[in-house]
Design an enzyme around this catalytic site. Structure first.
Site, PDB file in Angstrom:
ATOM      1  CE  LYS A   1      -4.308   0.848   2.454  1.00  0.00           C
ATOM      2  NZ  LYS A   1      -4.859   0.790   3.808  1.00  0.00           N
TER       3      LYS A   1
HETATM    4  C1  E4P Z   1      -8.091   1.218   4.144  1.00  0.00           C
HETATM    5  O1  E4P Z   1      -7.469   0.876   3.181  1.00  0.00           O
HETATM    6  C2  E4P Z   1      -8.012   2.591   4.697  1.00  0.00           C
HETATM    7  O2  E4P Z   1      -6.763   2.817   5.260  1.00  0.00           O
HETATM    8  C3  E4P Z   1      -9.129   2.751   5.707  1.00  0.00           C
HETATM    9  O3  E4P Z   1     -10.335   2.312   5.116  1.00  0.00           O
HETATM   10  C4  E4P Z   1      -9.252   4.165   6.239  1.00  0.00           C
HETATM   11  O4  E4P Z   1     -10.408   4.235   7.032  1.00  0.00           O
HETATM   12  P1  E4P Z   1     -10.716   5.447   8.029  1.00  0.00           P
HETATM   13  O5  E4P Z   1     -10.963   6.654   7.206  1.00  0.00           O
HETATM   14  O6  E4P Z   1     -11.950   5.013   8.771  1.00  0.00           O
HETATM   15  O7  E4P Z   1      -9.509   5.589   8.924  1.00  0.00           O
END
Ligand code: E4P
Length: 216
Positions: free
Chosen positions: A83
């Protein structure tokens, strides 16, 4: 539509996997910081539980640092997906990793242009953050519609991974828009099962059966 779980919690992942509806996992540094233990060990355990992509995020901000971290993360297991943040350096690292056959999930996407850039760089997944856009009075799901349209217009193969999901209606809307994947917090997965008529109906079936059997 594929369902990923958005967590670093191994118990939640095990439970979702047992439900038979889990296709993958997304983690991020904030999610892993909530768990006890070494994050690399946690990611290894997650990769053993889930037969699907497990996203692990770099924290370097420069291309070379990202590539170094990506190498270390990719060694954890074959199903690790790297990522990367959607910045110029992140896009450079994406191009390099995908050319090596390593899967990449481009994160922190908040605009259609960012989604277009990462698709051009060959990202495996694009992660538009719907909840965080809603939080600032922007239209999170509107962004999914735009990205879906743009990718269809040009035949991009990057999969749309709806992230920052906050409630079940995000998933309904994403499915209606044809998004490929939703990554969902465990709490929202449990909410997806709920309907008051299911509970009422089940209670009635059980009590009628017990009456019939003289068990009440
Ligand atoms: C996943 O890939 C993201 O990092 C995550 O969904 C972020 O979510 P949040 O905005 O609730 O922290």
């Amino acid at each position: 539509m594929k369902f990923f779980i958005d967590t670093g919690n191994v118990d939640e992942i095990r439970e979702a996997a047992e439900m038979g509806i889990l296709d993958g996992v997304t983690t991020n540094p904030s999610l892993l910081s909530k768990e006890k233990g070494n994050p690399f060990e946690i990611l290894k355990t997650i990769c053993e539980i889930v037969d699907g992509p497990v996203s692990a995020e770099v924290i370097a901000t420069k291309r070379d640092g990202m590539l170094e971290e990506a190498k270390k993360l990719a060694e954890i297991a074959d199903n690790i997906v790297i990522k990367l943040p959607t910045t110029p350096d992140g896009v450079k690292a994406c191009k390099e990793l995908t050319s090596q056959g390593i899967k990449v999930n481009m994160t922190l996407v908040f605009s259609p242009l960012q989604a277009l850039l990462v698709a051009k760089a060959g990202a495996t997944f694009v992660s538009p953050f719907v909840g965080r856009l809603d939080d600032i009075s922007s239209d999170g799901m509107g962004l999914i519609g735009q990205v879906a349209q743009i990718y269809e217009n040009y035949g991009f193969e990057t999969e749309i991974l709806v992230a920052s999901v906050r409630h079940p209606m995000h998933i309904v809307q994403a499915a209606l828009m044809g998004a490929d994947i939703c990554t969902i917090p465990f709490k929202v997965i449990t909410q997806m099962f709920k309907h008051p008529l299911t509970d009422i109906g089940l209670e009635k079936f059980i009590s009628d059966w017990k009456k019939l059997m003289g068990e009440d």
